[in-house]
Design an enzyme around this catalytic site. Structure first.
Site, short mmCIF file in Angstrom:
data_model
loop_
_atom_site.label_atom_id
_atom_site.label_comp_id
_atom_site.label_asym_id
_atom_site.label_seq_id
_atom_site.Cartn_x
_atom_site.Cartn_y
_atom_site.Cartn_z
N LYS A 153 -0.26 4.24 -0.16
CA LYS A 153 -0.60 5.42 0.34
C LYS A 153 -0.57 6.72 -0.50
O LYS A 153 -0.55 6.56 -1.68
CB LYS A 153 -0.19 5.57 1.72
CG LYS A 153 -0.30 4.11 2.57
CD LYS A 153 -0.14 4.43 4.16
CE LYS A 153 -0.26 3.14 4.93
NZ LYS A 153 -0.17 3.35 6.14
N ASN B 5 0.84 -1.14 0.04
CA ASN B 5 0.01 0.07 0.04
C ASN B 5 1.01 1.41 0.23
O ASN B 5 1.66 1.58 0.98
CB ASN B 5 -0.80 -0.11 1.21
CG ASN B 5 -1.71 1.17 1.31
OD1 ASN B 5 -2.05 2.00 0.30
ND2 ASN B 5 -2.67 1.49 2.55
N GLY C 145 2.58 2.64 10.90
CA GLY C 145 3.70 3.75 10.96
C GLY C 145 4.29 4.15 11.91
O GLY C 145 4.88 5.17 11.92
N SER D 69 3.78 -2.01 10.48
CA SER D 69 5.04 -1.95 10.51
C SER D 69 5.89 -3.17 10.19
O SER D 69 6.72 -3.65 10.52
CB SER D 69 5.60 -1.32 12.01
OG SER D 69 4.99 -0.36 12.38
N GLU E 149 -6.85 4.09 8.03
CA GLU E 149 -6.88 5.81 8.06
C GLU E 149 -8.33 6.08 7.40
O GLU E 149 -8.55 7.28 7.66
CB GLU E 149 -5.78 6.09 6.97
CG GLU E 149 -4.32 5.67 7.68
CD GLU E 149 -3.25 5.25 6.58
OE1 GLU E 149 -2.07 5.00 7.42
OE2 GLU E 149 -3.44 5.35 5.54
N HIS F 159 -9.41 0.49 5.12
CA HIS F 159 -8.19 0.69 6.15
C HIS F 159 -8.34 1.74 7.35
O HIS F 159 -9.09 2.47 7.16
CB HIS F 159 -7.01 1.39 5.05
CG HIS F 159 -5.54 1.49 5.33
ND1 HIS F 159 -5.25 2.27 6.50
CD2 HIS F 159 -4.72 0.60 5.20
CE1 HIS F 159 -3.87 2.10 6.79
NE2 HIS F 159 -3.45 1.01 5.90
N GLU G 289 -5.01 -5.25 10.69
CA GLU G 289 -4.02 -4.39 10.70
C GLU G 289 -4.12 -3.51 12.18
O GLU G 289 -5.16 -2.53 12.11
CB GLU G 289 -4.01 -3.26 9.75
CG GLU G 289 -3.50 -3.92 8.48
CD GLU G 289 -3.18 -2.61 7.46
OE1 GLU G 289 -2.03 -2.91 6.92
OE2 GLU G 289 -4.06 -1.81 7.31
#
Length: 248
Positions: free
Chosen positions: A12, A10, A171, A211, A97, A95, A165
Protein backbone atom coordinates in the site's frame (compact mmCIF):
# COMPACT_ATOMS: atom_id res chain seq x y z
CA UNK A 1 -7.24 -29.81 -9.57
CA UNK A 2 -3.91 -28.72 -8.05
CA UNK A 3 -3.54 -24.95 -7.94
CA UNK A 4 -0.23 -23.29 -7.08
CA UNK A 5 -0.33 -21.61 -3.67
CA UNK A 6 -0.23 -17.82 -4.17
CA UNK A 7 0.80 -15.16 -1.67
CA UNK A 8 0.61 -11.48 -2.56
CA UNK A 9 2.10 -8.75 -0.41
CA UNK A 10 0.41 -5.36 -0.84
CA UNK A 11 2.61 -2.70 0.76
CA UNK A 12 0.00 0.00 0.00
CA UNK A 13 1.24 3.58 0.59
CA UNK A 14 3.91 2.48 3.03
CA UNK A 15 7.66 2.20 3.14
CA UNK A 16 10.77 3.92 1.90
CA UNK A 17 13.39 2.90 -0.63
CA UNK A 18 15.51 1.56 2.22
CA UNK A 19 12.71 -0.42 3.87
CA UNK A 20 11.52 -1.84 0.54
CA UNK A 21 15.02 -3.07 -0.28
CA UNK A 22 15.31 -4.54 3.21
CA UNK A 23 12.09 -6.54 2.78
CA UNK A 24 13.24 -7.91 -0.58
CA UNK A 25 16.66 -8.83 0.78
CA UNK A 26 15.05 -10.74 3.66
CA UNK A 27 12.82 -12.60 1.22
CA UNK A 28 15.83 -13.41 -0.97
CA UNK A 29 17.66 -14.99 1.95
CA UNK A 30 14.69 -16.72 3.55
CA UNK A 31 13.96 -20.43 3.08
CA UNK A 32 10.74 -19.81 1.17
CA UNK A 33 8.48 -22.69 0.13
CA UNK A 34 9.53 -23.59 -3.40
CA UNK A 35 5.97 -24.48 -4.41
CA UNK A 36 4.56 -21.04 -3.51
CA UNK A 37 4.20 -18.15 -5.94
CA UNK A 38 5.01 -14.87 -4.21
CA UNK A 39 4.12 -11.45 -5.64
CA UNK A 40 5.06 -8.30 -3.75
CA UNK A 41 3.56 -4.91 -4.48
CA UNK A 42 5.62 -1.92 -3.32
CA UNK A 43 4.55 1.66 -3.94
CA UNK A 44 5.09 2.87 -7.51
CA UNK A 45 8.38 4.74 -6.84
CA UNK A 46 10.02 1.55 -5.56
CA UNK A 47 8.89 -1.01 -8.14
CA UNK A 48 12.07 -0.85 -10.22
CA UNK A 49 14.33 -0.98 -7.18
CA UNK A 50 12.51 -4.00 -5.77
CA UNK A 51 12.58 -5.80 -9.10
CA UNK A 52 16.30 -5.13 -9.59
CA UNK A 53 17.39 -6.92 -6.42
CA UNK A 54 15.04 -9.93 -6.41
CA UNK A 55 17.04 -13.15 -6.69
CA UNK A 56 14.50 -15.74 -5.54
CA UNK A 57 12.97 -17.48 -8.56
CA UNK A 58 9.42 -17.61 -7.21
CA UNK A 59 9.07 -13.88 -6.39
CA UNK A 60 7.54 -11.37 -8.81
CA UNK A 61 6.51 -7.73 -8.55
CA UNK A 62 3.07 -6.13 -8.94
CA UNK A 63 1.90 -2.56 -9.27
CA UNK A 64 -0.97 -1.48 -7.04
CA UNK A 65 -3.06 0.01 -9.84
CA UNK A 66 -2.96 0.77 -13.56
CA UNK A 67 -4.85 2.93 -16.05
CA UNK A 68 -7.30 1.66 -18.63
CA UNK A 69 -5.55 3.42 -21.54
CA UNK A 70 -2.02 3.58 -22.98
CA UNK A 71 -0.87 7.12 -22.18
CA UNK A 72 -1.85 10.77 -22.31
CA UNK A 73 -2.74 13.77 -20.17
CA UNK A 74 -3.88 11.85 -17.08
CA UNK A 75 -1.98 13.34 -14.16
CA UNK A 76 -1.22 10.84 -11.43
CA UNK A 77 -2.08 7.74 -13.46
CA UNK A 78 0.38 5.01 -14.39
CA UNK A 79 0.14 3.01 -17.60
CA UNK A 80 0.51 -0.71 -18.16
CA UNK A 81 3.46 0.01 -20.49
CA UNK A 82 5.24 1.96 -17.73
CA UNK A 83 4.61 -0.81 -15.21
CA UNK A 84 6.04 -3.40 -17.59
CA UNK A 85 8.95 -1.10 -18.41
CA UNK A 86 10.21 -1.31 -14.83
CA UNK A 87 9.91 -5.09 -14.79
CA UNK A 88 6.62 -5.76 -13.05
CA UNK A 89 4.56 -8.72 -14.23
CA UNK A 90 1.39 -8.18 -12.19
CA UNK A 91 -1.05 -5.46 -11.17
CA UNK A 92 -3.61 -5.32 -8.37
CA UNK A 93 -6.95 -4.05 -9.70
CA UNK A 94 -10.16 -3.29 -7.84
CA UNK A 95 -8.80 -3.26 -4.31
CA UNK A 96 -11.49 -2.17 -1.86
CA UNK A 97 -9.62 1.05 -1.14
CA UNK A 98 -9.86 1.92 -4.84
CA UNK A 99 -13.54 1.00 -4.86
CA UNK A 100 -14.61 2.68 -1.62
CA UNK A 101 -12.21 5.64 -1.25
CA UNK A 102 -11.39 6.50 -4.87
CA UNK A 103 -14.92 5.46 -5.92
CA UNK A 104 -13.89 3.29 -8.86
CA UNK A 105 -16.92 1.60 -10.41
CA UNK A 106 -17.32 -2.06 -11.32
CA UNK A 107 -17.24 -1.04 -14.98
CA UNK A 108 -13.99 0.90 -14.68
CA UNK A 109 -12.37 -1.96 -12.80
CA UNK A 110 -13.50 -4.35 -15.53
CA UNK A 111 -12.06 -2.02 -18.19
CA UNK A 112 -8.77 -1.80 -16.31
CA UNK A 113 -8.63 -5.57 -15.96
CA UNK A 114 -9.22 -6.09 -19.67
CA UNK A 115 -6.68 -3.49 -20.68
CA UNK A 116 -4.00 -4.91 -18.38
CA UNK A 117 -4.54 -8.47 -19.60
CA UNK A 118 -4.69 -7.45 -23.25
CA UNK A 119 -1.39 -5.66 -22.86
CA UNK A 120 0.61 -8.31 -21.08
CA UNK A 121 0.14 -7.89 -17.33
CA UNK A 122 -1.27 -10.52 -15.01
CA UNK A 123 -4.05 -9.33 -12.71
CA UNK A 124 -4.89 -9.79 -9.05
CA UNK A 125 -8.59 -8.91 -9.19
CA UNK A 126 -10.04 -7.87 -5.83
CA UNK A 127 -13.66 -8.30 -4.82
CA UNK A 128 -15.48 -8.10 -1.51
CA UNK A 129 -18.33 -6.69 0.52
CA UNK A 130 -18.55 -3.92 3.12
CA UNK A 131 -19.65 -4.51 6.71
CA UNK A 132 -23.11 -3.13 5.93
CA UNK A 133 -23.44 -5.47 2.94
CA UNK A 134 -22.31 -8.41 5.07
CA UNK A 135 -24.89 -7.54 7.73
CA UNK A 136 -27.56 -7.44 5.02
CA UNK A 137 -26.51 -10.93 3.83
CA UNK A 138 -25.42 -9.52 0.47
CA UNK A 139 -21.89 -10.96 0.39
CA UNK A 140 -22.43 -13.21 -2.63
CA UNK A 141 -24.68 -10.71 -4.39
CA UNK A 142 -21.95 -8.06 -4.20
CA UNK A 143 -19.11 -10.40 -5.18
CA UNK A 144 -21.07 -11.84 -8.10
CA UNK A 145 -21.92 -8.34 -9.31
CA UNK A 146 -18.26 -7.33 -9.19
CA UNK A 147 -17.18 -10.51 -10.99
CA UNK A 148 -19.95 -10.21 -13.58
CA UNK A 149 -18.64 -6.83 -14.70
CA UNK A 150 -15.29 -8.46 -15.52
CA UNK A 151 -16.85 -11.59 -17.01
CA UNK A 152 -18.61 -9.36 -19.54
CA UNK A 153 -15.25 -7.96 -20.71
CA UNK A 154 -12.78 -10.86 -20.77
CA UNK A 155 -12.82 -14.45 -21.93
CA UNK A 156 -9.34 -15.70 -20.95
CA UNK A 157 -8.84 -16.02 -17.20
CA UNK A 158 -5.47 -17.76 -17.39
CA UNK A 159 -3.57 -14.77 -15.99
CA UNK A 160 -6.07 -13.74 -13.34
CA UNK A 161 -6.03 -14.43 -9.61
CA UNK A 162 -9.24 -13.48 -7.78
CA UNK A 163 -8.73 -12.04 -4.30
CA UNK A 164 -11.76 -12.18 -2.03
CA UNK A 165 -11.21 -9.36 0.45
CA UNK A 166 -14.12 -8.56 2.75
CA UNK A 167 -13.81 -4.80 3.29
CA UNK A 168 -14.75 -5.13 6.95
CA UNK A 169 -11.71 -7.33 7.56
CA UNK A 170 -9.03 -5.17 5.92
CA UNK A 171 -6.75 -3.51 8.43
CA UNK A 172 -9.27 -3.97 11.23
CA UNK A 173 -7.83 -7.00 12.95
CA UNK A 174 -11.06 -8.83 12.12
CA UNK A 175 -10.92 -11.76 9.75
CA UNK A 176 -13.33 -14.24 8.25
CA UNK A 177 -12.98 -17.62 9.88
CA UNK A 178 -11.29 -20.25 7.73
CA UNK A 179 -14.66 -21.99 7.49
CA UNK A 180 -16.43 -18.81 6.34
CA UNK A 181 -13.71 -18.09 3.79
CA UNK A 182 -13.91 -21.64 2.45
CA UNK A 183 -17.69 -21.47 2.12
CA UNK A 184 -17.59 -18.15 0.29
CA UNK A 185 -14.76 -19.25 -1.99
CA UNK A 186 -16.63 -22.46 -2.81
CA UNK A 187 -19.74 -20.46 -3.67
CA UNK A 188 -17.69 -18.10 -5.84
CA UNK A 189 -16.10 -21.03 -7.65
CA UNK A 190 -19.55 -22.49 -8.28
CA UNK A 191 -20.71 -19.15 -9.69
CA UNK A 192 -17.62 -18.93 -11.91
CA UNK A 193 -18.17 -22.50 -13.05
CA UNK A 194 -21.68 -21.60 -14.15
CA UNK A 195 -20.45 -18.52 -16.01
CA UNK A 196 -17.08 -19.65 -17.38
CA UNK A 197 -17.17 -23.44 -17.34
CA UNK A 198 -15.94 -25.96 -14.80
CA UNK A 199 -12.40 -26.30 -16.17
CA UNK A 200 -11.77 -22.55 -15.96
CA UNK A 201 -13.26 -22.29 -12.48
CA UNK A 202 -11.33 -25.31 -11.24
CA UNK A 203 -8.01 -23.87 -12.42
CA UNK A 204 -8.63 -20.29 -11.24
CA UNK A 205 -6.95 -19.36 -7.99
CA UNK A 206 -9.18 -17.64 -5.42
CA UNK A 207 -7.17 -16.16 -2.57
CA UNK A 208 -8.26 -14.58 0.71
CA UNK A 209 -7.31 -11.17 2.08
CA UNK A 210 -8.28 -9.42 5.26
CA UNK A 211 -6.06 -9.23 8.36
CA UNK A 212 -4.07 -12.32 7.38
CA UNK A 213 -0.99 -12.72 9.56
CA UNK A 214 1.62 -15.23 10.60
CA UNK A 215 -0.54 -16.49 13.46
CA UNK A 216 -3.74 -17.25 11.53
CA UNK A 217 -2.43 -18.22 8.09
CA UNK A 218 -1.94 -21.89 8.96
CA UNK A 219 -5.60 -22.19 10.03
CA UNK A 220 -6.57 -21.93 6.34
CA UNK A 221 -4.25 -24.77 5.38
CA UNK A 222 -6.84 -27.49 4.77
CA UNK A 223 -9.44 -25.30 3.04
CA UNK A 224 -9.72 -26.68 -0.48
CA UNK A 225 -10.92 -23.48 -2.17
CA UNK A 226 -8.59 -21.02 -0.41
CA UNK A 227 -5.62 -20.93 -2.76
CA UNK A 228 -3.53 -18.38 -0.91
CA UNK A 229 -3.59 -14.87 0.49
CA UNK A 230 -3.35 -11.22 -0.37
CA UNK A 231 -1.58 -9.75 2.64
CA UNK A 232 -1.58 -6.12 3.72
CA UNK A 233 0.22 -4.90 6.82
CA UNK A 234 1.83 -8.24 7.61
CA UNK A 235 3.67 -8.15 4.27
CA UNK A 236 5.84 -5.38 5.72
CA UNK A 237 6.89 -7.56 8.65
CA UNK A 238 9.06 -10.69 9.09
CA UNK A 239 5.89 -12.76 9.59
CA UNK A 240 5.24 -12.49 5.84
CA UNK A 241 7.75 -15.32 5.46
CA UNK A 242 5.68 -17.45 7.85
CA UNK A 243 2.60 -16.78 5.69
CA UNK A 244 4.45 -17.86 2.54
CA UNK A 245 5.51 -21.05 4.34
CA UNK A 246 2.13 -21.68 5.98
CA UNK A 247 1.33 -24.67 3.76
CA UNK A 248 4.48 -26.58 4.64
Amino acid sequence: MARTFFVGGNFKMNGTLESTKSIVEKLNSAPLASDAEVVISPSFPYLAAAKSIITAKNISVAAQNSADRPNGAFTGEVSVAQIKDVGADWVIIGHSERRTIIKESDELIADKTKYALDNGLKVILCIGETFEEKQANKTLEVCERQLSAVISKISDWTNVVVAYEPVWAIGTGLAATPEDAQNIHADLRKFLSEKLGKSVADSLRIIYGGSVNGANATSFKDKADVDGFLVGGASLKPEFIDIVNSRQ
